[in-house]
Design a protein around this motif. Structure first.
Motif, PDB file in Angstrom:
ATOM      1  N   SER A 111      -1.178  -9.790  -5.496  1.00  9.08           N
ATOM      2  CA  SER A 111      -1.264  -9.841  -6.821  1.00  9.08           C
ATOM      3  C   SER A 111      -1.891  -8.669  -7.256  1.00  9.08           C
ATOM      4  O   SER A 111      -1.822  -8.148  -8.424  1.00  9.08           O
ATOM      5  CB  SER A 111      -2.585 -11.169  -6.918  1.00  9.08           C
ATOM      6  N   GLU A 112      -2.622  -7.957  -6.411  1.00  5.81           N
ATOM      7  CA  GLU A 112      -3.007  -6.332  -6.341  1.00  5.81           C
ATOM      8  C   GLU A 112      -2.048  -5.405  -7.021  1.00  5.81           C
ATOM      9  O   GLU A 112      -2.156  -4.700  -8.038  1.00  5.81           O
ATOM     10  CB  GLU A 112      -3.997  -5.857  -5.509  1.00  5.81           C
ATOM     11  N   ALA A 113      -0.987  -5.584  -6.203  1.00  7.32           N
ATOM     12  CA  ALA A 113       0.232  -4.699  -6.539  1.00  7.32           C
ATOM     13  C   ALA A 113       0.977  -5.009  -7.814  1.00  7.32           C
ATOM     14  O   ALA A 113       1.420  -4.068  -8.447  1.00  7.32           O
ATOM     15  CB  ALA A 113       1.177  -4.788  -5.025  1.00  7.32           C
ATOM     16  N   LEU A 114       1.116  -6.182  -7.850  1.00 12.10           N
ATOM     17  CA  LEU A 114       1.887  -6.702  -9.173  1.00 12.10           C
ATOM     18  C   LEU A 114       1.036  -6.336 -10.451  1.00 12.10           C
ATOM     19  O   LEU A 114       1.667  -5.988 -11.275  1.00 12.10           O
ATOM     20  CB  LEU A 114       1.873  -8.262  -9.158  1.00 12.10           C
ATOM     21  N   ALA A 115      -0.370  -6.496 -10.338  1.00 13.35           N
ATOM     22  CA  ALA A 115      -1.418  -6.030 -11.465  1.00 13.35           C
ATOM     23  C   ALA A 115      -1.081  -4.358 -11.528  1.00 13.35           C
ATOM     24  O   ALA A 115      -0.990  -4.021 -12.744  1.00 13.35           O
ATOM     25  CB  ALA A 115      -2.589  -6.330 -11.330  1.00 13.35           C
ATOM     26  N   GLY A 116      -1.166  -3.916 -10.686  1.00  8.59           N
ATOM     27  CA  GLY A 116      -0.816  -2.073 -10.672  1.00  8.59           C
ATOM     28  C   GLY A 116       0.696  -1.977 -11.399  1.00  8.59           C
ATOM     29  O   GLY A 116       0.619  -1.122 -12.266  1.00  8.59           O
ATOM     30  N   GLU A 149      -0.464   4.718  -4.638  1.00  5.63           N
ATOM     31  CA  GLU A 149      -1.236   3.581  -4.289  1.00  5.63           C
ATOM     32  C   GLU A 149      -0.800   2.135  -4.170  1.00  5.63           C
ATOM     33  O   GLU A 149      -0.860   1.587  -3.226  1.00  5.63           O
ATOM     34  CB  GLU A 149      -2.642   3.584  -5.093  1.00  5.63           C
ATOM     35  N   ILE A 150       0.097   2.064  -5.033  1.00  3.15           N
ATOM     36  CA  ILE A 150       0.773   0.615  -5.325  1.00  3.15           C
ATOM     37  C   ILE A 150       1.801   0.813  -3.996  1.00  3.15           C
ATOM     38  O   ILE A 150       2.088  -0.546  -3.403  1.00  3.15           O
ATOM     39  CB  ILE A 150       1.550   0.517  -6.623  1.00  3.15           C
ATOM     40  N   ALA A 151       2.521   1.644  -3.794  1.00  5.93           N
ATOM     41  CA  ALA A 151       3.277   1.642  -2.638  1.00  5.93           C
ATOM     42  C   ALA A 151       2.830   1.431  -1.417  1.00  5.93           C
ATOM     43  O   ALA A 151       3.277   0.816  -0.584  1.00  5.93           O
ATOM     44  CB  ALA A 151       4.170   3.038  -2.743  1.00  5.93           C
ATOM     45  N   ALA A 152       1.504   1.967  -1.346  1.00  6.85           N
ATOM     46  CA  ALA A 152       0.932   1.937   0.069  1.00  6.85           C
ATOM     47  C   ALA A 152       0.397   0.038   0.051  1.00  6.85           C
ATOM     48  O   ALA A 152       0.564  -0.121   1.290  1.00  6.85           O
ATOM     49  CB  ALA A 152      -0.528   2.572   0.046  1.00  6.85           C
ATOM     50  N   VAL A 153       0.102  -0.433  -1.028  1.00  2.59           N
ATOM     51  CA  VAL A 153      -0.622  -1.726  -0.750  1.00  2.59           C
ATOM     52  C   VAL A 153       0.897  -2.488  -0.677  1.00  2.59           C
ATOM     53  O   VAL A 153       0.762  -3.505   0.275  1.00  2.59           O
ATOM     54  CB  VAL A 153      -0.805  -1.951  -2.295  1.00  2.59           C
ATOM     55  N   VAL A 154       1.801  -2.289  -1.130  1.00  2.49           N
ATOM     56  CA  VAL A 154       3.357  -2.897  -0.782  1.00  2.49           C
ATOM     57  C   VAL A 154       3.713  -2.582   0.418  1.00  2.49           C
ATOM     58  O   VAL A 154       4.342  -3.585   1.324  1.00  2.49           O
ATOM     59  CB  VAL A 154       4.391  -2.548  -1.993  1.00  2.49           C
ATOM     60  N   ALA A 155       3.775  -1.571   1.036  1.00  3.29           N
ATOM     61  CA  ALA A 155       3.936  -1.293   2.237  1.00  3.29           C
ATOM     62  C   ALA A 155       3.135  -2.124   3.507  1.00  3.29           C
ATOM     63  O   ALA A 155       3.394  -2.585   4.509  1.00  3.29           O
ATOM     64  CB  ALA A 155       3.954   0.449   2.689  1.00  3.29           C
ATOM     65  N   ARG A 156       1.904  -2.310   3.192  1.00  4.59           N
ATOM     66  CA  ARG A 156       0.958  -2.873   3.924  1.00  4.59           C
ATOM     67  C   ARG A 156       1.076  -4.533   3.864  1.00  4.59           C
ATOM     68  O   ARG A 156       0.697  -5.152   4.570  1.00  4.59           O
ATOM     69  CB  ARG A 156      -0.362  -2.803   3.714  1.00  4.59           C
ATOM     70  N   LEU A 157       1.947  -4.791   3.073  1.00  6.97           N
ATOM     71  CA  LEU A 157       1.969  -6.331   2.868  1.00  6.97           C
ATOM     72  C   LEU A 157       2.678  -7.089   4.105  1.00  6.97           C
ATOM     73  O   LEU A 157       3.835  -6.616   4.554  1.00  6.97           O
ATOM     74  CB  LEU A 157       2.817  -6.996   1.585  1.00  6.97           C
ATOM     75  N   ARG A 158       2.049  -7.982   4.681  1.00  5.55           N
ATOM     76  CA  ARG A 158       2.597  -8.781   5.793  1.00  5.55           C
ATOM     77  C   ARG A 158       2.102 -10.235   5.550  1.00  5.55           C
ATOM     78  O   ARG A 158       0.822 -10.547   5.624  1.00  5.55           O
ATOM     79  CB  ARG A 158       2.125  -8.099   7.044  1.00  5.55           C
ATOM     80  N   PRO A 159       2.929 -10.971   5.859  1.00  6.54           N
ATOM     81  CA  PRO A 159       2.584 -12.518   5.478  1.00  6.54           C
ATOM     82  C   PRO A 159       1.852 -12.787   6.874  1.00  6.54           C
ATOM     83  O   PRO A 159       2.266 -12.452   7.995  1.00  6.54           O
ATOM     84  CB  PRO A 159       3.924 -13.455   5.526  1.00  6.54           C
ATOM     85  N   ASP A 160       0.928 -13.667   6.737  1.00  4.09           N
ATOM     86  CA  ASP A 160       0.031 -13.986   7.765  1.00  4.09           C
ATOM     87  C   ASP A 160      -0.210 -15.656   7.815  1.00  4.09           C
ATOM     88  O   ASP A 160      -0.805 -16.088   6.724  1.00  4.09           O
ATOM     89  CB  ASP A 160      -1.371 -13.341   7.652  1.00  4.09           C
ATOM     90  N   TRP A 161       0.202 -16.250   8.642  1.00  5.76           N
ATOM     91  CA  TRP A 161       0.189 -17.540   8.588  1.00  5.76           C
ATOM     92  C   TRP A 161      -1.003 -18.060   8.863  1.00  5.76           C
ATOM     93  O   TRP A 161      -1.420 -19.157   8.486  1.00  5.76           O
ATOM     94  CB  TRP A 161       1.101 -18.336   9.684  1.00  5.76           C
TER      95      TRP A 161
END
Length: 101
Positions: free
Chosen positions: A28-33, A5-17
């Protein structure tokens, strides 16, 4: 949260301006996990089992060392040859008091 689940959250991370808060929340959710995974120990994993075994063996070794030290003290005490007995038995004294023929 599982590692998958953490890997999936990290894979979905995309900066949005346009909406930076969504990116920071997901990060933050990925770091907490990851922090939760780093601080928890698995009771079934081999490393935890080895640590428990090492602690058990150290306790056994300390107990065995104490038994060995106790046996050595007892042996040293038994090997002492005092010149005179500490508490002579009255019957033994009477044997020494007999006149020699």
């Amino acid at each position: 949260m599982t590692p998958a689940e953490i890997a999936a959250v990290v894979a979905r991370l995309r900066p949005d301006w346009r909406d930076a808060s969504a990116f920071y929340e997901a990060r933050s959710e990925a770091l907490a996990g990851l922090r939760r995974l780093a601080t928890t120990t698995c009771a079934g994993c081999p490393a935890a089992a080895l640590h428990r075994r090492v602690a058990h063996l150290r306790a056994l070794l300390a107990a065995e060392r104490e038994r060995t030290a106790q046996a050595r003290r007892l042996l040293a005490q038994a090997c002492r040859c005092p010149s005179q007995p500490r508490h002579p038995d009255a019957r033994q004294l009477s044997l020494f008091a007999l006149p020699r023929a």
